[in-house]
Write a protein that holds these residues in place. Structure first.
Motif, PDB file in Angstrom:
ATOM      1  N   GLY A  69       0.534  -0.820   0.465  1.00 52.30           N
ATOM      2  CA  GLY A  69       0.239   0.339   0.311  1.00 52.30           C
ATOM      3  C   GLY A  69       0.903   0.839  -0.087  1.00 52.30           C
ATOM      4  O   GLY A  69       0.459   2.506   0.559  1.00 52.30           O
TER       5      GLY A  69
ATOM      6  N   GLN B 191      -2.805   3.141  -8.703  1.00 54.86           N
ATOM      7  CA  GLN B 191      -1.743   4.677  -9.565  1.00 54.86           C
ATOM      8  C   GLN B 191      -0.556   3.829  -9.499  1.00 54.86           C
ATOM      9  O   GLN B 191       0.270   4.034  -8.621  1.00 54.86           O
ATOM     10  CB  GLN B 191      -1.449   5.113  -7.894  1.00 54.86           C
ATOM     11  CG  GLN B 191      -3.314   5.745  -6.394  1.00 54.86           C
ATOM     12  CD  GLN B 191      -3.373   6.585  -5.703  1.00 54.86           C
ATOM     13  OE1 GLN B 191      -2.962   7.832  -6.341  1.00 54.86           O
ATOM     14  NE2 GLN B 191      -3.027   6.097  -4.928  1.00 54.86           N
TER      15      GLN B 191
ATOM     16  N   ALA C 118      -0.030  -1.423   4.705  1.00 52.78           N
ATOM     17  CA  ALA C 118      -0.925  -0.133   4.502  1.00 52.78           C
ATOM     18  C   ALA C 118      -1.976  -0.726   3.820  1.00 52.78           C
ATOM     19  O   ALA C 118      -2.202   0.816   2.935  1.00 52.78           O
ATOM     20  CB  ALA C 118       0.536   0.533   4.539  1.00 52.78           C
TER      21      ALA C 118
ATOM     22  N   MET D 294      -6.097  11.625   6.178  1.00 51.89           N
ATOM     23  CA  MET D 294      -5.612  10.598   5.844  1.00 51.89           C
ATOM     24  C   MET D 294      -6.805   9.887   4.504  1.00 51.89           C
ATOM     25  O   MET D 294      -6.915  10.774   3.525  1.00 51.89           O
ATOM     26  CB  MET D 294      -6.746   9.560   7.131  1.00 51.89           C
ATOM     27  CG  MET D 294      -6.363  10.002   8.160  1.00 51.89           C
ATOM     28  SD  MET D 294      -6.812   9.221   9.837  1.00 51.89           S
ATOM     29  CE  MET D 294      -8.795   9.869   9.450  1.00 51.89           C
ATOM     30  N   GLY D 295      -6.378   8.601   4.143  1.00 52.01           N
ATOM     31  CA  GLY D 295      -7.356   7.798   2.617  1.00 52.01           C
ATOM     32  C   GLY D 295      -9.040   8.140   3.029  1.00 52.01           C
ATOM     33  O   GLY D 295      -9.530   8.152   4.243  1.00 52.01           O
TER      34      GLY D 295
ATOM     35  N   MET E  42       0.812  10.918  11.647  1.00 51.19           N
ATOM     36  CA  MET E  42       0.948   9.662  11.553  1.00 51.19           C
ATOM     37  C   MET E  42       2.381   8.680  11.313  1.00 51.19           C
ATOM     38  O   MET E  42       2.759   7.867  11.493  1.00 51.19           O
ATOM     39  CB  MET E  42       0.241   9.051  10.600  1.00 51.19           C
ATOM     40  CG  MET E  42      -1.435   8.871  10.299  1.00 51.19           C
ATOM     41  SD  MET E  42      -1.754   8.204  12.334  1.00 51.19           S
ATOM     42  CE  MET E  42      -1.319   6.331  11.534  1.00 51.19           C
TER      43      MET E  42
HETATM   44  N1  LIG Z   1      -4.259   7.340   6.503  1.00 50.13           N
HETATM   45  C1  LIG Z   1      -4.161   7.084   8.350  1.00 50.13           C
HETATM   46  O1  LIG Z   1      -3.715   8.057   9.072  1.00 50.13           O
HETATM   47  C2  LIG Z   1      -4.538   5.783   8.294  1.00 50.13           C
HETATM   48  C3  LIG Z   1      -4.004   6.329  10.649  1.00 50.13           C
HETATM   49  C4  LIG Z   1      -4.166   4.774  11.146  1.00 50.13           C
HETATM   50  C5  LIG Z   1      -4.897   3.630  10.492  1.00 50.13           C
HETATM   51  N2  LIG Z   1      -5.226   3.349   9.026  1.00 50.13           N
HETATM   52  C6  LIG Z   1      -4.337   2.079   8.728  1.00 50.13           C
HETATM   53  O2  LIG Z   1      -4.365   2.359   7.261  1.00 50.13           O
HETATM   54  C7  LIG Z   1      -4.586   1.700   5.979  1.00 50.13           C
HETATM   55  C8  LIG Z   1      -4.260   2.556   4.675  1.00 50.13           C
HETATM   56  O3  LIG Z   1      -5.013   3.576   4.673  1.00 50.13           O
HETATM   57  P1  LIG Z   1      -5.194   4.923   4.227  1.00 50.13           P
HETATM   58  O4  LIG Z   1      -5.273   6.133   4.657  1.00 50.13           O
HETATM   59  O5  LIG Z   1      -2.875   5.120   3.266  1.00 50.13           O
HETATM   60  O6  LIG Z   1      -5.627   4.180   2.660  1.00 50.13           O
HETATM   61  P2  LIG Z   1      -5.503   5.000   1.641  1.00 50.13           P
HETATM   62  O7  LIG Z   1      -4.716   6.368   1.441  1.00 50.13           O
HETATM   63  O8  LIG Z   1      -6.957   4.894   0.593  1.00 50.13           O
HETATM   64  O9  LIG Z   1      -4.131   3.924   0.605  1.00 50.13           O
HETATM   65  C9  LIG Z   1      -4.497   2.896   0.454  1.00 50.13           C
HETATM   66  C10 LIG Z   1      -3.630   1.504  -0.345  1.00 50.13           C
HETATM   67  O10 LIG Z   1      -4.050   0.535  -0.618  1.00 50.13           O
HETATM   68  C11 LIG Z   1      -4.106   0.350  -1.188  1.00 50.13           C
HETATM   69  N3  LIG Z   1      -5.250  -0.809  -2.218  1.00 50.13           N
HETATM   70  C12 LIG Z   1      -6.193  -0.377  -2.379  1.00 50.13           C
HETATM   71  N4  LIG Z   1      -6.820  -1.383  -2.826  1.00 50.13           N
HETATM   72  C13 LIG Z   1      -5.888  -2.177  -3.253  1.00 50.13           C
HETATM   73  C14 LIG Z   1      -6.526  -3.425  -3.102  1.00 50.13           C
HETATM   74  N5  LIG Z   1      -7.207  -4.123  -3.993  1.00 50.13           N
HETATM   75  N6  LIG Z   1      -4.678  -4.319  -3.682  1.00 50.13           N
HETATM   76  C15 LIG Z   1      -3.807  -3.984  -3.439  1.00 50.13           C
HETATM   77  N7  LIG Z   1      -3.881  -3.129  -2.718  1.00 50.13           N
HETATM   78  C16 LIG Z   1      -4.524  -2.180  -2.808  1.00 50.13           C
HETATM   79  C17 LIG Z   1      -4.296   2.246  -2.590  1.00 50.13           C
HETATM   80  O11 LIG Z   1      -3.489   1.555  -3.665  1.00 50.13           O
HETATM   81  P3  LIG Z   1      -3.770   2.460  -5.210  1.00 50.13           P
HETATM   82  O12 LIG Z   1      -3.923   3.596  -4.346  1.00 50.13           O
HETATM   83  O13 LIG Z   1      -2.301   2.532  -5.919  1.00 50.13           O
HETATM   84  O14 LIG Z   1      -5.252   2.415  -6.086  1.00 50.13           O
HETATM   85  C18 LIG Z   1      -3.051   2.462  -1.550  1.00 50.13           C
HETATM   86  O15 LIG Z   1      -1.657   2.012  -1.452  1.00 50.13           O
HETATM   87  C19 LIG Z   1      -6.046   1.080   6.501  1.00 50.13           C
HETATM   88  O16 LIG Z   1      -6.602   0.230   7.018  1.00 50.13           O
HETATM   89  C20 LIG Z   1      -6.151   2.120   7.637  1.00 50.13           C
HETATM   90  O17 LIG Z   1      -7.668   2.041   8.392  1.00 50.13           O
HETATM   91  C21 LIG Z   1      -4.692   5.064   8.776  1.00 50.13           C
END
Ligand SMILES: NC(=O)c1ccc[n+]([C@@H]2O[C@H](COP(=O)([O-])OP(=O)(O)OC[C@H]3O[C@@H](n4cnc5c(N)ncnc54)[C@H](OP(=O)(O)O)[C@@H]3O)[C@@H](O)[C@H]2O)c1
Length: 420
Positions: free
Chosen positions: A8, A38, A94, A215-216, A277
């Motif tokens: 991720g 991406q 991630a 965040m995402g 983070m």
């Molecule tokens: N962001 C934060 O601050 C934060 C804080 C605490 C916990 N988290 C946790 O961390 C995790 C990631 O969150 P995020 O905010 O970083 O999410 P995000 O920005 O949406 O990123 C998600 C990542 O997963 C990849 N992905 C999505 N669908 C996929 C699939 N089917 N197969 C393989 N890769 C896939 C995406 O790839 P592409 O973009 O290339 O499609 C991207 O690299 C989540 O579980 C979230 O709950 C996040």
């Protein structure tokens, strides 16, 4: 020097993990990167960090960049292979959602430490991850800011330096010793100050405006419904071995106190920092050391002035009760909850259902769930898929069925425990 694999890498956590690696080049080597769709961004990351291996869910798009990847010396392999590379020291999980589960299980089975951001994986498969990690001695290192805060507060309270990862995953029982309660803080999300009557009209763009964190999209919507906090209750239960009735949620608007531990003698410890983070990511990667990273802004409590705390109004956040109940039921209920929520959030983001339909859709999927009590990975996958199918069916059937299931959700909310 630790070799990192980042699953991720193109997401919010993935990019911030690369920031940490870039800031501490004497400590980290980027061995492998995995993305979803991406691919251009992935290619930029490959050019900058020169990993030896790459993977992506969009295999065709990756194959179309084969020449560019070869020029950079990167070999294309599967996400599963990436997570079990013999040279990898830590796998950063991630990826968002259920898609991240199988590479995590593979990494733990190969004895790799997993720095875990992907909370949906531990929610869906907590007992399975714990079992595999115990068998191989691999560790699950919390990345999410709230579990990281609890982990930091528990240092020196339970475990020893060579059993750093605490709690159930290393066979410790903090709940039976010093810990009275775990207290997860919650900002309240994008709509914490909106009149409740307006919530049915919010648009996806409104839900993506989190007051304190960037965040995402999925986790930002989860923060607005507070399903995110519900998932963290289940995550904390599995990481720290504390029963659900001793895990509480506290409203804290400023996102400065990231969580607290209350001890049996009446003391409390809190972990505080600016909401960034990169701090918990770095802590997981350098643990047990704390390391200075150049250009980090430090918290100035005098400048913050006041911090506020309060109870969470349960009627405003029905997803919180649904998650707690699913966790307490156990078995495949949390997998069904998480799958249903992922699908309901996708339907909301696609404009198919209202924001206030998310909780009733999840409740409908849980009502229809036929649990398996000691699930293997196939049972977890099936629970996830069936729950999504219920949500898709309800969402596609337009307004009437969604409002019909709302009555069901209100019934379950009324009977929910809800510490918040
Ligand atoms: N962001 C934060 O601050 C934060 C804080 C605490 C916990 N988290 C946790 O961390 C995790 C990631 O969150 P995020 O905010 O970083 O999410 P995000 O920005 O949406 O990123 C998600 C990542 O997963 C990849 N992905 C999505 N669908 C996929 C699939 N089917 N197969 C393989 N890769 C896939 C995406 O790839 P592409 O973009 O290339 O499609 C991207 O690299 C989540 O579980 C979230 O709950 C996040």
């Amino acid at each position: 020097m630790k070799s990192l694999v980042i699953l991720g890498s193109t997401g919010s956590i993935g990019q911030q993990t690369l920031d940490v690696a870039a800031a501490l080049p004497e400590r980290f080597e980027v061995l492998g990167l995995a993305a979803g769709r991406q691919i251009d961004l992935l290619l930029d990351q490959v050019r900058r960090f020169r990993p030896r291996y790459v993977a992506a869910a969009d295999e065709a798009a990756l194959a179309a960049r084969a020449d560019a990847l070869r020029t950079c010396g990167a070999r294309v392999i599967s996400a599963r292979e990436l997570s079990t590379l013999p040279e990898a020291d830590v796998v950063v999980a991630a990826t968002v959602g259920h898609a991240g589960l199988e590479p995590i299980v593979a990494a733990l089975a190969a004895g790799k430490d997993v720095a875990l951001a992907n909370k949906e994986a531990i929610v869906a498969a907590g007992p399975l991850l714990a079992r595999v990690a115990r068998r191989t001695g691999a560790r699950l290192l919390p990345v999410d800011s709230e579990p990281s805060a609890i982990w930091q507060c528990l240092q020196g309270e339970v475990g020893t330096p060579d059993e750093p990862h605490l709690a159930t995953l290393v066979g410790l029982a903090p709940s039976g010793r010093a810990v009275a309660r775990l207290i997860l803080t919650a900002s309240g999300g994008a709509f914490r100050d909106w009149p409740q009557g307006h919530l049915s009209r919010v648009r996806p763009a409104d839900a993506l405006r989190h007051p304190t964190w960037r965040m995402g999209p999925k986790i930002t919507v989860d923060a607005a419904t507070m399903m995110n906090k519900g998932l963290e209750i289940i995550e904390a239960h599995w990481l720290f071995g504390v029963p659900y009735e001793r895990i509480e949620v506290l409203l804290h608007r400023e996102s400065i106190v990231h969580s607290l531990v209350a001890f049996v003698d009446g003391s409390m410890k809190a972990q505080c920092s600016l909401p960034d983070m990169r701090l918990p990511i770095q802590y997981a990667l350098t643990f047990p050391e704390r390391v200075a990273r150049p250009s980090v802004a430090h918290l100035d409590l005098a400048a913050v002035g006041a911090l506020s705390f309060g109870h969470v109004p349960p009627e405003r956040y029905p997803c919180l009760s649904l998650a707690r109940e699913a966790g307490q039921h156990g078995g495949t209920y949390p997998a069904a909850l998480s799958g249903a929520n992922e699908e309901a959030v996708a339907c909301f983001m696609a404009g198919q259902v209202a924001f206030t339909d998310v909780a009733p859709l999840v409740a409908a999927a849980l009502d229809r769930h036929a649990p398996v009590w000691e699930p293997e990975i196939d049972d977890i996958r099936q629970a996830d898929e069936l729950a999504r199918a219920v949500v898709r069916e309800r969402a596609a059937a337009a307004a009437q069925p969604v409002s019909a299931v709302r009555a069901g959700a209100e019934r379950s909310d009324a009977g929910a425990a809800g510490s918040a």
